[in-house]
Design a protein around this motif. Structure first.
Motif, PDB file in Angstrom:
ATOM      1  N   PRO A  35       0.831  -1.208   0.000  1.00 35.74           N
ATOM      2  CA  PRO A  35       0.000   0.000   0.000  1.00 35.74           C
ATOM      3  C   PRO A  35       0.862   1.253   0.000  1.00 35.74           C
ATOM      4  O   PRO A  35       1.964   1.255   0.546  1.00 35.74           O
ATOM      5  CB  PRO A  35      -0.806  -0.125   1.292  1.00 35.74           C
ATOM      6  N   VAL A  36       0.360   2.318  -0.593  1.00 41.24           N
ATOM      7  CA  VAL A  36       1.138   3.555  -0.666  1.00 41.24           C
ATOM      8  C   VAL A  36       1.063   4.338   0.635  1.00 41.24           C
ATOM      9  O   VAL A  36       1.845   5.269   0.853  1.00 41.24           O
ATOM     10  CB  VAL A  36       0.679   4.450  -1.837  1.00 41.24           C
ATOM     11  N   GLU A  82      -6.056   2.728   1.215  1.00 38.36           N
ATOM     12  CA  GLU A  82      -5.463   1.438   0.845  1.00 38.36           C
ATOM     13  C   GLU A  82      -5.183   0.573   2.070  1.00 38.36           C
ATOM     14  O   GLU A  82      -5.334  -0.646   2.023  1.00 38.36           O
ATOM     15  CB  GLU A  82      -4.179   1.667   0.049  1.00 38.36           C
ATOM     16  N   ASP A  83      -4.733   1.193   3.138  1.00 40.96           N
ATOM     17  CA  ASP A  83      -4.373   0.439   4.337  1.00 40.96           C
ATOM     18  C   ASP A  83      -4.919   1.173   5.556  1.00 40.96           C
ATOM     19  O   ASP A  83      -4.510   2.300   5.846  1.00 40.96           O
ATOM     20  CB  ASP A  83      -2.843   0.319   4.421  1.00 40.96           C
ATOM     21  N   GLY A 290      13.279   5.783  -1.417  1.00 45.24           N
ATOM     22  CA  GLY A 290      13.012   4.353  -1.281  1.00 45.24           C
ATOM     23  C   GLY A 290      12.002   3.992  -0.214  1.00 45.24           C
ATOM     24  O   GLY A 290      11.876   2.823   0.143  1.00 45.24           O
ATOM     25  N   PHE A 291      11.236   4.980   0.285  1.00 49.05           N
ATOM     26  CA  PHE A 291      10.145   4.707   1.224  1.00 49.05           C
ATOM     27  C   PHE A 291       8.841   4.867   0.450  1.00 49.05           C
ATOM     28  O   PHE A 291       8.394   5.976   0.186  1.00 49.05           O
ATOM     29  CB  PHE A 291      10.206   5.673   2.407  1.00 49.05           C
ATOM     30  N   TYR A 292       8.228   3.733   0.104  1.00 54.03           N
ATOM     31  CA  TYR A 292       7.089   3.743  -0.804  1.00 54.03           C
ATOM     32  C   TYR A 292       5.746   3.788  -0.082  1.00 54.03           C
ATOM     33  O   TYR A 292       4.692   3.672  -0.714  1.00 54.03           O
ATOM     34  CB  TYR A 292       7.160   2.516  -1.716  1.00 54.03           C
ATOM     35  N   GLN A 293       5.796   3.962   1.212  1.00 58.22           N
ATOM     36  CA  GLN A 293       4.585   3.995   2.025  1.00 58.22           C
ATOM     37  C   GLN A 293       4.769   5.067   3.090  1.00 58.22           C
ATOM     38  O   GLN A 293       5.894   5.377   3.496  1.00 58.22           O
ATOM     39  CB  GLN A 293       4.372   2.625   2.682  1.00 58.22           C
ATOM     40  N   LEU A 353       2.599   0.057 -11.503  1.00 60.92           N
ATOM     41  CA  LEU A 353       1.405  -0.663 -11.924  1.00 60.92           C
ATOM     42  C   LEU A 353       0.514  -0.985 -10.726  1.00 60.92           C
ATOM     43  O   LEU A 353      -0.706  -0.814 -10.770  1.00 60.92           O
ATOM     44  CB  LEU A 353       1.795  -1.960 -12.635  1.00 60.92           C
ATOM     45  N   ASP A 354       1.133  -1.442  -9.640  1.00 61.11           N
ATOM     46  CA  ASP A 354       0.371  -1.850  -8.451  1.00 61.11           C
ATOM     47  C   ASP A 354      -0.423  -0.695  -7.847  1.00 61.11           C
ATOM     48  O   ASP A 354      -1.550  -0.878  -7.379  1.00 61.11           O
ATOM     49  CB  ASP A 354       1.306  -2.435  -7.389  1.00 61.11           C
TER      50      ASP A 354
END
Length: 372
Positions: A35-36, A82-83, A290-293, A353-354
């Motif tokens: 999740p983002v 998302e979360d 590099g922190f995608y959330q 894509l996700d």
């Protein structure tokens, strides 16, 4: 002198134990969608979480959202959160046992009664002595009331491996086949008194049950002595902590999440636009590192979460696809990419894509998966 087959076998024997350790401790990135964001909603206000998308859309209309686009509006209409994290810690506060017990049962009922985000979790209080028994009681009661293990537990204010070991034992005792996230909110979770990088020990102590490391911006900053006016996601103290987290979690399958900003988009038009500009910049900054959330605390932060995330992946899409195609076709270029870089390029495109930023790529999902 030529080596014999016995020499090869001897070297294999010497490294067998280390090979097994690498395989278990560093299995690689966990497959599947991340999740983002994580949205924290206090348990006593949980009944409003399904209105977050509508509230976000109203804010966009009322204050003229500067990154207006139809895809963000569709996202907010269809899957705004998302979360979701049902919060029984700082956002909920300290209540008497009867009140919290009732809130746990009510939260479980709300979650059972309607559609849920793709990812779900529960933040209990910490396992420090003053709140330990309440944390255990809340988790036990939630498991009994919700009767579904499709969620994770967030363990806040972790200060050492002993608390993680205790959490593993507790979940085993409860017979709960669920994972948990570790919140890094104290300097002792980064560096122990003996100079050891604690966060790596926390992952080891979890025995494979740790799913993520979540940075807590304000608790960590305060504990590190940063003045309140300067506590922020981009403070050097925060960057140091997150760099250590990143190294400790690399290739372990444990995912990273940045923290939040407490500057909320509320008030006057200027206040809202200022908060949106800040949030957009901080989300983009986290992605670049590099922190995608990250954490979101208010419905009006959702538009900037998606605007910054979508632009991050779209801005780099063409270059990533070109580099990956040149690597696959062994074309000469001014960049000498290696296999590790090809994996990083494929992972970047898969994340795009996700999260819905990229709706079609020059590579199929199956092709991208072959690099990982």
């Amino acid at each position: 002198m030529a080596l014999t087959s016995d020499d090869y076998a001897d070297l294999d024997a010497r490294l067998t134990e280390h090979d097994a350790y690498l395989k278990s401790r560093y299995p690689g990135e966990r497959p599947g969608r991340q999740p983002v964001h994580t949205v924290y909603v206090p348990a006593d206000r949980l009944d409003g979480f399904r209105d977050w998308g509508a509230a976000a859309l109203r804010a966009m209309d009322e204050f003229a959202f500067p990154w207006e686009e139809e895809q963000i509006r569709r996202k907010l209409a269809e899957e705004p959160i998302e979360d979701l994290r049902v919060d029984f810690e700082d956002g909920y506060g300290v209540r008497d046992d009867e009140q919290e017990d009732a809130a746990v049962r009510r939260a479980a009922r709300i979650l059972r009664d309607g559609p849920l985000p793709p990812f779900l979790g529960l933040r209990i209080k910490s396992l420090e002595a003053p709140t330990r028994h309440r944390a255990i009681r809340t988790l036990d009661l939630f498991l009994d009331s919700y009767q579904d293990t499709g969620f994770v537990v967030t363990l806040p204010k972790v200060s050492g491996p002993a608390q993680v070991t205790a959490m593993v034992a507790l979940l085993d005792k409860l017979g709960a086949p669920i994972g948990f996230e570790i919140q890094v909110e104290l300097p002792s979770a980064i560096l122990s008194a003996d100079g050891v990088a604690t966060v790596a020990q926390l992952i080891t102590a979890a025995e494979g049950r740790c799913t993520g490391l979540h940075y807590g911006t304000y608790d960590y900053s305060a504990a590190a002595g940063v003045a309140a006016a300067y506590q922020a996601m981009d403070h050097p103290a925060a960057d140091y902590a997150k760099a250590v987290m990143q190294v400790a979690a690399a290739q372990t399958g444990v995912r990273l999440s940045d923290g939040s900003t407490n500057i909320l988009p509320v008030g006057s038009r200027d206040d809202v636009h200022g908060a949106w500009q800040l949030h957009h910049r901080l989300v983009r900054r986290s992605l670049e590192r590099g922190f995608y959330q990250g954490w979101d605390l208010h419905p009006a932060q959702l538009p900037t979460r998606y605007a910054a995330t979508y632009s991050f992946f779209r801005d780099g899409r063409d270059a990533a696809e070109t580099r990956l195609r040149r690597y696959v076709d062994r074309q000469e270029s001014g960049i000498a990419d290696e296999p590790a870089t090809a994996r990083a390029l494929a992972a970047y495109l898969l994340r795009g894509l996700d999260c819905g930023a990229l709706t079609g790529a020059g590579f199929s999902r199956r092709e991208l998966m072959t690099f990982l």
